[in-house]
Every structure is written in structure tokens, then in C-alpha cells.
Design a protein around this motif. Structure first.
Motif, PDB file in Angstrom:
ATOM      1  N   UNK A  31       0.856  -1.185   0.000  1.00  0.00           N
ATOM      2  CA  UNK A  31       0.000   0.000   0.000  1.00  0.00           C
ATOM      3  C   UNK A  31       0.894   1.239   0.000  1.00  0.00           C
ATOM      4  N   UNK A  32       1.296   1.695  -1.188  1.00  0.00           N
ATOM      5  CA  UNK A  32       2.231   2.812  -1.312  1.00  0.00           C
ATOM      6  C   UNK A  32       1.569   4.172  -1.079  1.00  0.00           C
ATOM      7  N   UNK A  33       0.370   4.317  -1.568  1.00  0.00           N
ATOM      8  CA  UNK A  33      -0.355   5.578  -1.385  1.00  0.00           C
ATOM      9  C   UNK A  33      -1.810   5.265  -1.066  1.00  0.00           C
ATOM     10  N   UNK A  34      -2.473   6.256  -0.536  1.00  0.00           N
ATOM     11  CA  UNK A  34      -3.890   6.118  -0.221  1.00  0.00           C
ATOM     12  C   UNK A  34      -4.550   7.444  -0.566  1.00  0.00           C
ATOM     13  N   UNK A  35      -5.684   7.389  -1.242  1.00  0.00           N
ATOM     14  CA  UNK A  35      -6.412   8.602  -1.608  1.00  0.00           C
ATOM     15  C   UNK A  35      -7.649   8.698  -0.725  1.00  0.00           C
ATOM     16  N   UNK A  36      -7.774   9.801  -0.031  1.00  0.00           N
ATOM     17  CA  UNK A  36      -8.902  10.032   0.867  1.00  0.00           C
ATOM     18  C   UNK A  36     -10.193  10.112   0.049  1.00  0.00           C
ATOM     19  N   UNK A  37     -11.189   9.301   0.396  1.00  0.00           N
ATOM     20  CA  UNK A  37     -12.442   9.335  -0.363  1.00  0.00           C
ATOM     21  C   UNK A  37     -13.236  10.621  -0.139  1.00  0.00           C
ATOM     22  N   UNK A  38     -12.987  11.318   0.964  1.00  0.00           N
ATOM     23  CA  UNK A  38     -13.721  12.555   1.257  1.00  0.00           C
ATOM     24  C   UNK A  38     -13.162  13.773   0.527  1.00  0.00           C
ATOM     25  N   UNK A  39     -11.831  13.966   0.651  1.00  0.00           N
ATOM     26  CA  UNK A  39     -11.237  15.186   0.088  1.00  0.00           C
ATOM     27  C   UNK A  39     -10.428  14.936  -1.181  1.00  0.00           C
ATOM     28  N   UNK A  40     -10.106  13.657  -1.478  1.00  0.00           N
ATOM     29  CA  UNK A  40      -9.346  13.338  -2.670  1.00  0.00           C
ATOM     30  C   UNK A  40      -7.850  13.537  -2.528  1.00  0.00           C
ATOM     31  N   UNK A  41      -7.372  13.881  -1.327  1.00  0.00           N
ATOM     32  CA  UNK A  41      -5.944  14.113  -1.113  1.00  0.00           C
ATOM     33  C   UNK A  41      -5.185  12.783  -1.106  1.00  0.00           C
ATOM     34  N   UNK A  42      -4.014  12.775  -1.755  1.00  0.00           N
ATOM     35  CA  UNK A  42      -3.169  11.586  -1.841  1.00  0.00           C
ATOM     36  C   UNK A  42      -2.191  11.587  -0.664  1.00  0.00           C
ATOM     37  N   UNK A  43      -2.134  10.489   0.072  1.00  0.00           N
ATOM     38  CA  UNK A  43      -1.254  10.362   1.231  1.00  0.00           C
ATOM     39  C   UNK A  43      -0.169   9.335   0.941  1.00  0.00           C
ATOM     40  N   UNK A  44       1.065   9.628   1.337  1.00  0.00           N
ATOM     41  CA  UNK A  44       2.171   8.690   1.163  1.00  0.00           C
ATOM     42  C   UNK A  44       2.101   7.598   2.221  1.00  0.00           C
TER      43      UNK A  44
END
Length: 63
Positions: A31-44
Motif C-alpha cells: 500500500x504505497x499511497x492512499x487517496x482520501x475518499x472525502x477530500x481526494x488528497x493523496x497520502x504517502x
């Protein structure tokens, strides 16, 4: 790893703190990145993992 955990637990108790062990398979390495379903921000992965581990530790403590 066991010796480190033993020392950490000892030091935590000595200072009136609590140590919590999180299962090593709580998060997978692919799991390299995760995209927040609420705001769409990409997290490392590493930063997101640190936040998730903190939340899991607090959950286990009942906080």
C-alpha cells in the motif's frame, strides 16, 4: 525485536507511560499511497501508516 520491545516496555513503565504493541501485519507494504475518499488528497504510505498505527494504538488503549 523482542529485546527492543522488552526495553521499551520497561522504560515506559519506569516513566509512568504505557506501551502498546500493534500487529506487524496491521498494514501491508504494497500500500504505497492512499487517496482520501472525502477530500481526494493523496497520502504517502509511511506518513499514512504512522497516523493509522497511532489511531490503532489509541483504540487499543481505549482512548
Amino acid at each position: 525485536m523482542f529485546l527492543f520491545r522488552t526495553f521499551l516496555t520497561y522504560k515506559a513503565k519506569q516513566k509512568g507511560r504505557t506501551s502498546v504493541v500493534i500487529d506487524r501485519f496491521y498494514l501491508t507494504l504494497n500500500e504505497r499511497t492512499w487517496v482520501c475518499p472525502s477530500c481526494g488528497k493523496k497520502h504517502e504510505r509511511d506518513k499514512n501508516a504512522a497516523m493509522n498505527i497511532k489511531q490503532e494504538g489509541l483504540r487499543k488503549l481505549g482512548a
